[in-house]
Design a protein around this motif. Sequence first.
Motif, PDB file in Angstrom:
ATOM      1  N   THR A  84       0.714  -1.257   0.123  1.00 54.56           N
ATOM      2  CA  THR A  84      -0.033   0.066   0.012  1.00 54.56           C
ATOM      3  C   THR A  84       0.915   1.220   0.097  1.00 54.56           C
ATOM      4  N   PRO A  85       0.522   2.415  -0.654  1.00 56.42           N
ATOM      5  CA  PRO A  85       1.238   3.543  -0.858  1.00 56.42           C
ATOM      6  C   PRO A  85       1.340   3.891   0.658  1.00 56.42           C
ATOM      7  N   ALA A 208       8.174   9.281  -7.507  1.00 58.00           N
ATOM      8  CA  ALA A 208       8.106   8.090  -7.027  1.00 58.00           C
ATOM      9  C   ALA A 208       7.001   7.634  -6.029  1.00 58.00           C
ATOM     10  N   GLU A 209       6.320   8.990  -5.404  1.00 60.37           N
ATOM     11  CA  GLU A 209       5.085   8.605  -4.691  1.00 60.37           C
ATOM     12  C   GLU A 209       3.946   8.291  -5.546  1.00 60.37           C
ATOM     13  N   ILE A 210       3.916   8.979  -6.818  1.00 55.64           N
ATOM     14  CA  ILE A 210       2.743   9.087  -7.707  1.00 55.64           C
ATOM     15  C   ILE A 210       2.873   7.521  -8.094  1.00 55.64           C
ATOM     16  N   GLY A 211       4.223   7.113  -8.679  1.00 54.81           N
ATOM     17  CA  GLY A 211       4.237   5.617  -9.122  1.00 54.81           C
ATOM     18  C   GLY A 211       3.673   4.609  -8.204  1.00 54.81           C
ATOM     19  N   GLN A 212       4.135   4.856  -7.052  1.00 57.85           N
ATOM     20  CA  GLN A 212       3.647   3.745  -6.028  1.00 57.85           C
ATOM     21  C   GLN A 212       1.893   3.892  -5.983  1.00 57.85           C
ATOM     22  N   HIS A 213       1.527   4.903  -6.106  1.00 62.62           N
ATOM     23  CA  HIS A 213      -0.012   5.043  -6.249  1.00 62.62           C
ATOM     24  C   HIS A 213      -0.691   4.283  -7.505  1.00 62.62           C
ATOM     25  N   LEU A 214       0.006   4.542  -8.637  1.00 59.26           N
ATOM     26  CA  LEU A 214      -0.129   4.073  -9.870  1.00 59.26           C
ATOM     27  C   LEU A 214      -0.178   2.346  -9.847  1.00 59.26           C
ATOM     28  N   LEU A 215       0.918   2.041  -9.202  1.00 58.52           N
ATOM     29  CA  LEU A 215       1.205   0.262  -9.123  1.00 58.52           C
ATOM     30  C   LEU A 215      -0.001  -0.135  -8.267  1.00 58.52           C
ATOM     31  N   TRP A 216      -0.188   0.547  -7.279  1.00 57.30           N
ATOM     32  CA  TRP A 216      -1.278   0.234  -6.358  1.00 57.30           C
ATOM     33  C   TRP A 216      -2.505  -0.089  -6.917  1.00 57.30           C
TER      34      TRP A 216
END
Length: 485
Positions: A84-85, A208-216
């Motif tokens: 999770t982000p 990197a933060e946005i990427g984690q949300h997109l991956l989630w």
Amino acid sequence: MTDTPRTPPPTAAAHHRHPFTLDPGRWEAEHARAVRTGHVRDHTCTAECEPVLVYERTRWGWLAWTVPGDGSRPELPHQIGVLTPSATRTQRLALRWLTRRPALRIGLAPTIPGSLRFSTLTVAAISVFAGLFAMIHGVPADVALPAMALAPLLAEHLPSTLDAGAREHVRSVEGISACRYLQRLAALHTYLVQAAAVSDCYELRRSAEIGQHLLWDAADLLQTHDNPSASCELIVREHLMLQLAHQVAQILKYPFAQSATADADQARTTEPPPLPYQQTPQHPPGTSPPKGTLPMPQPNPAARTSNVYLLFAHEPYYPGPGTQEINTTVVAADTLLHPQVLQPDGIRIHDLLTGERQPGEIIPLATLTHELNGGSDWLAVGDWERVTADLVQLVQTQRCDALSLGLPEVARALICTGPDSQVRAFDAAAGGLTVYGPDDRTKVLTEVGMFLTGIAAEQPFWPGDGLLPPLSQSACARRGRGAGR
């Protein structure tokens, strides 16, 4: 949604193509252990086989690889998990718990199906000796015997309960098509994470933060939907991830750009932007405003909704060499109050934009045109072309936060029309016209809102410094409001 390059940066493409890309020796050790202790995948495998999995932990989750029997390195993970982000320390421990080595199980008698964990048998033996020892030393049997029976039950079933709790913080997918898609997305995100780890640049950290949300979000879609039904939303996320990766590549390629963004980040930290409707006066109290400025009455905050955004199309431009076209921009409404924007036109458009709106609403410039009697009342408000040109200049010089998009032609045309208008596009494949209406326009705004939510989830948009006070009333807004959006 955005037109992005179709190939990722070379360094991003190399990530996760094989297990332990940066540490090949680790794979050799895991492969040797799997051959000794587990079932490797070969031509004798059936659907019922449970081959051993080798978990490769990352900062964002894990990849689980099978071990081929021919000694080669696999190219496709068997399972991918995404954390999770903004995960807490406890949630990261949950990830490590789920990626622990599988428990050794011992089969029961040949006539009894099932098996027990080796740890269960160990705990059962220890509890028997501990219970007998306790009873010898005076502990009542009605206390010792239940404890002796309960200990192995806990050892057998407690890990499954902990697994269920840990999975609440993780989204995992299996299957060839789902893992192949998420593998591509994970490679891009790893590139973003590694770039942010070696720099204090705000844009790199935010990417990197946005990427984690997109991956989630992508893992959640793949876990809860079949691939065909979620394909459009998955493509949107991959395009945005590609856009982030190429922007990061440009920042790393040109050090002066990274230095400039770092300086902007530092200025933003030391001097945070004023809160809406709490601006510092531009002249000392009790004195007349400087020559050339307009006296503005104090606003009524209850009648305003400053947490809205302006969406407008503009002449396409390219942020840097090799980047995709930017033709549409979203800024916070308060950016219209920036002193570098044509004034008082920006202030008047801000008043029109923020009146009787919903928090977080994205208002296309075409909607304001619709409200102003189809544009006939723009002369009473201001020069919107000059204002939007000034906003683009602010975005390009990094004096405010913005969401820059490269919308396809149809999507861009839809947000350039009124809420009730239609767009007709010639479909060469079908040999006829395709009509797009209000529902399609709403879908475009919804997708833009999804991007915006991911970016502004943790930190609101920065509208810029030295903002001018807003108006409390606007005759233009009152005249245009009757038309509705």
